[in-house]
Design an enzyme around this catalytic site. Structure first.
Site, PDB file in Angstrom:
ATOM      1  N   ARG A 132      76.617  47.849  31.327  1.00  0.00           N
ATOM      2  CA  ARG A 132      75.943  46.978  30.798  1.00  0.00           C
ATOM      3  C   ARG A 132      75.288  48.075  29.464  1.00  0.00           C
ATOM      4  O   ARG A 132      74.573  47.240  28.665  1.00  0.00           O
ATOM      5  CB  ARG A 132      75.271  47.314  31.722  1.00  0.00           C
ATOM      6  CG  ARG A 132      74.678  46.621  32.883  1.00  0.00           C
ATOM      7  CD  ARG A 132      73.424  47.116  33.785  1.00  0.00           C
ATOM      8  NE  ARG A 132      73.660  46.091  35.120  1.00  0.00           N
ATOM      9  CZ  ARG A 132      74.647  46.638  36.461  1.00  0.00           C
ATOM     10  NH1 ARG A 132      75.035  47.741  36.180  1.00  0.00           N
ATOM     11  NH2 ARG A 132      74.917  46.194  37.122  1.00  0.00           N
TER      12      ARG A 132
ATOM     13  N   ASN B  77      70.268  43.310  29.915  1.00  0.00           N
ATOM     14  CA  ASN B  77      70.979  44.840  29.890  1.00  0.00           C
ATOM     15  C   ASN B  77      70.954  45.677  28.672  1.00  0.00           C
ATOM     16  O   ASN B  77      71.338  43.934  27.852  1.00  0.00           O
ATOM     17  CB  ASN B  77      71.789  44.352  31.309  1.00  0.00           C
ATOM     18  CG  ASN B  77      72.188  44.343  32.242  1.00  0.00           C
ATOM     19  OD1 ASN B  77      70.508  45.268  32.984  1.00  0.00           O
ATOM     20  ND2 ASN B  77      72.217  43.807  33.397  1.00  0.00           N
TER      21      ASN B  77
ATOM     22  N   ARG C 192      70.674  45.665  47.837  1.00  0.00           N
ATOM     23  CA  ARG C 192      72.325  45.730  48.203  1.00  0.00           C
ATOM     24  C   ARG C 192      73.108  46.220  48.343  1.00  0.00           C
ATOM     25  O   ARG C 192      73.809  46.388  49.953  1.00  0.00           O
ATOM     26  CB  ARG C 192      73.495  45.227  46.184  1.00  0.00           C
ATOM     27  CG  ARG C 192      73.150  44.227  45.905  1.00  0.00           C
ATOM     28  CD  ARG C 192      73.666  44.372  43.980  1.00  0.00           C
ATOM     29  NE  ARG C 192      73.949  43.556  43.545  1.00  0.00           N
ATOM     30  CZ  ARG C 192      74.052  42.923  42.516  1.00  0.00           C
ATOM     31  NH1 ARG C 192      74.117  43.864  41.865  1.00  0.00           N
ATOM     32  NH2 ARG C 192      74.172  41.920  42.253  1.00  0.00           N
TER      33      ARG C 192
ATOM     34  N   HIS D 156      70.458  51.663  35.604  1.00  0.00           N
ATOM     35  CA  HIS D 156      70.637  50.615  36.180  1.00  0.00           C
ATOM     36  C   HIS D 156      72.236  50.549  35.753  1.00  0.00           C
ATOM     37  O   HIS D 156      72.519  50.124  34.599  1.00  0.00           O
ATOM     38  CB  HIS D 156      70.178  49.197  36.181  1.00  0.00           C
ATOM     39  CG  HIS D 156      70.789  48.172  36.092  1.00  0.00           C
ATOM     40  ND1 HIS D 156      71.629  47.409  37.867  1.00  0.00           N
ATOM     41  CD2 HIS D 156      70.880  46.429  35.520  1.00  0.00           C
ATOM     42  CE1 HIS D 156      71.698  46.452  37.631  1.00  0.00           C
ATOM     43  NE2 HIS D 156      71.180  46.183  36.482  1.00  0.00           N
TER      44      HIS D 156
END
Length: 313
Positions: A98, A130, A161, A185
């Site tokens: 990312r 991102n 998730r 993230h």
């Protein structure tokens, strides 16, 4: 003599959510906002007007399932929306982390923010593109809004998730698992195992996972996006679902506690920690109980992000 008809009293102005970026992610976000009836008006904005118009025409065919209205908008109009969702940016290519995206997407972000000025003072900006933590930091600077009104989707989807994986292992509903992925993230994210629960019971009391098993579940949640991207080139459904939840909490002032990217003063960067989300964005941060090791992982994640921001500046 006929009495004059009473004058209608205008009702409150309907909420508007603007989605900037009409690609696979943005169009799916618009779809979820429409079909879940999150806002009466959804604006879709993109520099590619032909694509944007086609997406609006396609989405409008599904609008009969809700009372919402979707139309193409301008960047200036988006700046006056109640919520501004920014998904515009370069796609994450197979093999990209990312953080590889930062140079390309900072240019996109600058153009988007410039086109929206002056931004409505009570708007909430929700970054999705991102690397989301880094872009959330720069969006705070570029927007001119209070930091609490500029947030990023962060690790909400990673947490969803992880909860699904753990729920399957425990044989319970996903909603019965409370487990948060925090920090960046991305590659340095941390699972807050010590505060994870199934119902009101510590998760590790029900699922006595070894350290290796914990690492395996954490990796599976973290790397699922890469698996999807390698196969189809992008992710869209999951992120659209979590974005619709964040927008719902904002517009309805629900006060949901969500792991979301926002400014953490003591760490000097934007990263994900659970936070109460309301009409003005971040109400307050809710630090989970962490072990020394977990806290060190979050601080290491923050240090990495701060270094990336410093280089980008």
């Amino acid at each position: 003599m006929e009495q004059p008809l009473p004058t209608a009293t205008p009702g409150p102005k309907p909420y508007t959510v603007a989605v900037i970026g009409a690609g696979s992610v943005g169009s799916n976000i618009a779809s979820f906002l429409l079909l879940r009836r999150i806002a009466p008006i959804v604006l879709l904005v993109d520099v590619d007007q032909t694509l944007c118009n086609a997406q609006v025409l396609d989405l409008s065919d599904a609008a009969f399932l809700s009372n919402a209205h979707v139309r193409r908008g301008t960047h200036a109009e988006a700046g006056q929306a109640d919520i501004i969702v920014i998904s515009a940016g370069a796609k994450q290519r197979p093999g990209d982390s990312r953080l590889d995206l930062i140079s390309r997407n900072l240019k996109v972000l600058h153009s988007v923010m410039e086109g929206m000025q002056p931004i409505r003072r009570d708007a909430v900006v929700l970054m999705v593109a991102n690397p989301v933590d880094v872009l959330t930091f720069f969006a705070q600077k570029m927007s001119g809004l209070p930091k609490g009104q500029v947030v990023g989707s962060g690790t909400f989807l990673d947490s969803v998730r992880l909860r699904a994986l753990l729920a399957a292992k425990a044989g319970v509903a996903d909603t019965s698992v409370q487990a948060d992925v925090i920090g960046e993230h991305g590659d340095s994210q941390v699972v807050a195992w010590s505060s994870a629960r199934i119902g009101s019971t510590p998760l590790l009391d029900i699922l006595p996972l070894s350290k290796d098993e914990q690492a395996s579940y954490a990796a599976a949640a973290r790397d699922k996006a890469y698996e999807i991207i390698n196969a189809k080139g992008f992710t869209s459904f999951g992120v659209a679902a979590v974005v619709s939840c964040v927008c719902e909490s904002i517009l309805a002032d629900q006060g949901m506690v969500i792991p979301i990217s926002h400014w953490i003063e003591e760490l000097g960067c934007c990263l994900s920690l659970p936070a109460v989300i309301g009409r003005r964005g971040i109400v307050r941060t809710v630090w989970p109980g962490l072990t020394v090791e977990e806290r060190a992982g979050v601080e290491e994640s923050a240090k990495s992000l701060a270094g990336i921001v410093e280089t980008a500046e």
